[in-house]
Write a protein that holds these residues in place. Structure first.
Motif, PDB file in Angstrom:
ATOM      1  N   ASN A  24       0.827  -1.206   0.000  1.00  0.00           N
ATOM      2  CA  ASN A  24       0.000   0.000   0.000  1.00  0.00           C
ATOM      3  C   ASN A  24       0.861   1.255   0.000  1.00  0.00           C
ATOM      4  OD1 ASN A  24      -2.415  -1.445   0.066  1.00  0.00           O
ATOM      5  ND2 ASN A  24      -2.611  -1.331   2.284  1.00  0.00           N
ATOM      6  N   ASN A  76       2.451   1.607  -3.542  1.00  0.00           N
ATOM      7  CA  ASN A  76       1.423   1.953  -4.520  1.00  0.00           C
ATOM      8  C   ASN A  76       0.842   3.344  -4.290  1.00  0.00           C
ATOM      9  OD1 ASN A  76       1.659  -0.549  -5.808  1.00  0.00           O
ATOM     10  ND2 ASN A  76       0.110  -1.502  -4.517  1.00  0.00           N
ATOM     11  N   LYS A  82      -6.327  -3.174   1.039  1.00  0.00           N
ATOM     12  CA  LYS A  82      -5.716  -2.330   0.022  1.00  0.00           C
ATOM     13  C   LYS A  82      -6.242  -0.916   0.219  1.00  0.00           C
ATOM     14  CE  LYS A  82      -5.220  -5.809  -3.629  1.00  0.00           C
ATOM     15  NZ  LYS A  82      -5.568  -6.144  -5.038  1.00  0.00           N
ATOM     16  N   GLN A  89     -15.262 -13.304  -6.373  1.00  0.00           N
ATOM     17  CA  GLN A  89     -15.549 -11.897  -6.093  1.00  0.00           C
ATOM     18  C   GLN A  89     -14.759 -11.398  -4.889  1.00  0.00           C
ATOM     19  OE1 GLN A  89     -18.428 -14.099  -6.527  1.00  0.00           O
ATOM     20  NE2 GLN A  89     -18.198 -13.599  -8.697  1.00  0.00           N
ATOM     21  N   SER A  90     -13.607 -11.994  -4.637  1.00  0.00           N
ATOM     22  CA  SER A  90     -12.804 -11.603  -3.482  1.00  0.00           C
ATOM     23  C   SER A  90     -12.523 -10.111  -3.496  1.00  0.00           C
ATOM     24  CB  SER A  90     -11.467 -12.352  -3.481  1.00  0.00           C
ATOM     25  OG  SER A  90     -10.600 -11.839  -2.497  1.00  0.00           O
ATOM     26  N   ASP A 145      -8.774  -9.300  -4.014  1.00  0.00           N
ATOM     27  CA  ASP A 145      -8.371  -9.581  -5.390  1.00  0.00           C
ATOM     28  C   ASP A 145      -6.855  -9.554  -5.618  1.00  0.00           C
ATOM     29  OD1 ASP A 145      -8.262 -10.117  -8.032  1.00  0.00           O
ATOM     30  OD2 ASP A 145      -9.175  -8.248  -8.720  1.00  0.00           O
ATOM     31  N   TYR A 203      -5.263 -10.706  -7.963  1.00  0.00           N
ATOM     32  CA  TYR A 203      -4.951 -10.630  -9.392  1.00  0.00           C
ATOM     33  C   TYR A 203      -5.075  -9.213  -9.949  1.00  0.00           C
ATOM     34  CZ  TYR A 203      -5.553 -15.630  -8.787  1.00  0.00           C
ATOM     35  OH  TYR A 203      -5.438 -16.924  -8.330  1.00  0.00           O
ATOM     36  N   ASP A 204      -5.388  -8.253  -9.123  1.00  0.00           N
ATOM     37  CA  ASP A 204      -5.567  -6.860  -9.539  1.00  0.00           C
ATOM     38  C   ASP A 204      -4.226  -6.256  -9.942  1.00  0.00           C
ATOM     39  OD1 ASP A 204      -6.250  -4.230  -9.900  1.00  0.00           O
ATOM     40  OD2 ASP A 204      -6.719  -3.828  -7.791  1.00  0.00           O
ATOM     41  N   GLN A 205      -4.058  -5.982 -11.226  1.00  0.00           N
ATOM     42  CA  GLN A 205      -2.807  -5.423 -11.726  1.00  0.00           C
ATOM     43  C   GLN A 205      -2.679  -3.937 -11.452  1.00  0.00           C
ATOM     44  OE1 GLN A 205      -0.240  -7.343 -13.022  1.00  0.00           O
ATOM     45  NE2 GLN A 205      -1.612  -8.928 -12.236  1.00  0.00           N
ATOM     46  N   GLU A 206      -3.795  -3.294 -11.123  1.00  0.00           N
ATOM     47  CA  GLU A 206      -3.759  -1.865 -10.829  1.00  0.00           C
ATOM     48  C   GLU A 206      -3.198  -1.593  -9.436  1.00  0.00           C
ATOM     49  OE1 GLU A 206      -4.603   0.557 -13.042  1.00  0.00           O
ATOM     50  OE2 GLU A 206      -4.805  -1.103 -14.473  1.00  0.00           O
ATOM     51  N   TRP A 207      -3.304  -2.573  -8.552  1.00  0.00           N
ATOM     52  CA  TRP A 207      -2.831  -2.391  -7.175  1.00  0.00           C
ATOM     53  C   TRP A 207      -2.196  -3.709  -6.713  1.00  0.00           C
ATOM     54  CZ3 TRP A 207      -3.102   2.406  -5.005  1.00  0.00           C
ATOM     55  CH2 TRP A 207      -2.720   2.515  -3.669  1.00  0.00           C
ATOM     56  N   PRO A 208      -1.022  -4.032  -7.257  1.00  0.00           N
ATOM     57  CA  PRO A 208      -0.407  -5.334  -6.954  1.00  0.00           C
ATOM     58  C   PRO A 208       0.076  -5.412  -5.511  1.00  0.00           C
ATOM     59  CG  PRO A 208       1.078  -3.964  -8.243  1.00  0.00           C
ATOM     60  CD  PRO A 208      -0.222  -3.230  -8.193  1.00  0.00           C
TER      61      PRO A 208
END
Length: 394
Positions: A38, A41, A125, A256-257, A260, A262-267
């Motif tokens: 966090n 990012n 996140k 629907q975690s 997530d 797998y979120d590439q916007e906030w790895p």
């Protein structure tokens, strides 16, 4: 400033050898990966990690900060244990405020305008720059991130009471009859000049417990400082109990975690050891599970999270469980609704845990790190195994 010295006593056997922020989570992470990621990012590139309880594994894991892009000459990650200075009074960190107080010299060398104080043991996140924007807009001395919690759970939290502009006028520590359900998440942004003053005053008070929630925040409110809340709408979980840690891992299996991975916007970044790809044998049955590098599965795995280098032998069954790095489940063994810590071995034909029964005594079974559960042994639901268990002879 990332507070990562917690013992995590409610996690019991899982923290007997490691600090709570170093507990493995989600197949490839440790809990501390989430606040560290966090920070990066959010554009924060100078992080002090305050360690205390069993810091060796956590310190080794953090290293130079390279996995989180915090291996920098100017800034980066700094490990800050408590220390003694000759001719000066010193001690272990006595509370959250005292931990920051003991590192005033570290902060002064960077001379920041704002300081973000975080806990190292929550899964979430969050873009701290959004919170900082709120802090600046209202010219606050302190901004506290809050979430609305169910009213029946509010007495477990520090509760903030606010006016129509979301400015704080009262703080209640675990009130029996809360006036609101806005719970503090333990995430703060301070003006450093203000915080520095209050930390020095708090340390000089012999009656203070040197804690933000108990002491510093109420003192700032009493002094009529401008204090605001930042309403957080996303996923946030304090994985401070066995049940909440198990729940959070199971939630990762949902398509629907909210977290997530797998979120590439906030790895979420992590230090990952080099291991071969996971392997499933001809007799393996794997459904709705997370498998990471180095795993070998020859038996049945359902609705479970397997960390690196886990082995499930032929004829073994794993259901609704978390198997941490290096765990082994021998042939014919059953592990269900359980957490098996690092490098522990479940012997042939053993049975660990059981499905929910509706009984109040039911709970997740736990086997601590580096242990052996012998062949044929029976470990019931909610058991906390913190020493080797002998097998049962046929």
């Amino acid at each position: 400033m990332l507070l990562a010295g917690g013992q995590g006593s409610r996690l019991k056997a899982l923290t007997s050898k490691v600090a709570k922020p170093a507990v493995p989570f989600g197949g490839k992470y440790r809990i501390i990966d989430f606040p560290l990621s966090n920070c990066v990012n959010s554009g924060i590139d100078t992080v002090g990690v305050l360690t205390q309880y069993r810091p060796m594994e956590l310190n080794a894991y953090l290293g130079t900060g390279q996995p989180w892009d915090l291996d920098r000459l100017d800034g980066g990650v700094h490990i800050l244990p408590p220390y003694l200075v000759e001719h000066e009074q010193g001690s272990w960190y006595k509370g959250t405020a005292n931990a920051i107080y003991q590192n005033i010299s570290f902060l002064d060398q960077y001379d920041p305008e704002y300081v973000v104080v975080l806990s190292g043991d929550h899964i979430y996140k969050m873009d701290y720059s959004d919170m900082l924007a709120r802090h600046k807009a209202v010219k606050a001395a302190c901004t506290i991130s809050v979430m609305e919690v169910p009213w029946e759970e509010a007495p477990r939290f520090g509760i903030l009471n606010v006016d129509e502009d979301d400015m704080i006028y009262e703080f209640e520590e675990k009130p029996k009859k809360p006036k609101s359900n806005l719970a503090s998440m333990g995430i703060y942004i301070f003006d450093w000049s203000k915080l520095r003053k209050y930390l020095i005053e708090d340390e000089a008070d012999p009656n203070s417990s040197n804690d933000f929630g108990h002491d510093v925040i109420p003192t700032m409110l009493a002094a009529k400082e401008t204090m605001a809340v930042f309403r957080f709408q996303g996923y946030w979980k304090d994985v401070g109990t066995i049940e909440s840690l198990w729940d959070a891992n199971m939630e990762l299996l949902s398509p629907q975690s909210a977290i997530d991975p797998y979120d590439q916007e906030w790895p979420i970044y992590a230090r990952v050891e080099a291991r071969p790809p996971h392997f499933t044998g001809e007799s393996a049955v794997v459904t709705h599970s997370l498998l990471t590098s180095g795993c070998e599965v020859y038996g049945t795995v359902e609705n479970s999270v397997l960390f690196r280098s886990v082995i499930v032998e032929e004829g073994a069954t794993v259901r609704y469980s978390i198997l941490m790095p290096g765990a082994v489940v021998k042939k014919g063994a059953v592990v269900e609704y359980a957490i098996i810590a690092e490098n522990s071995v479940i012997g042939e034909g053993a049975h660990v845990g059981s499905a929910p029964t509706g009984d109040e005594s039911w709970g997740v079974a736990v086997v601590a790190q580096d242990l052996k559960v012998g062949a044929g042994a029976q470990v019931p639901a909610a058991a906390m195994v913190d020493k080797n268990v002998k097998g049962v002879k046929a």
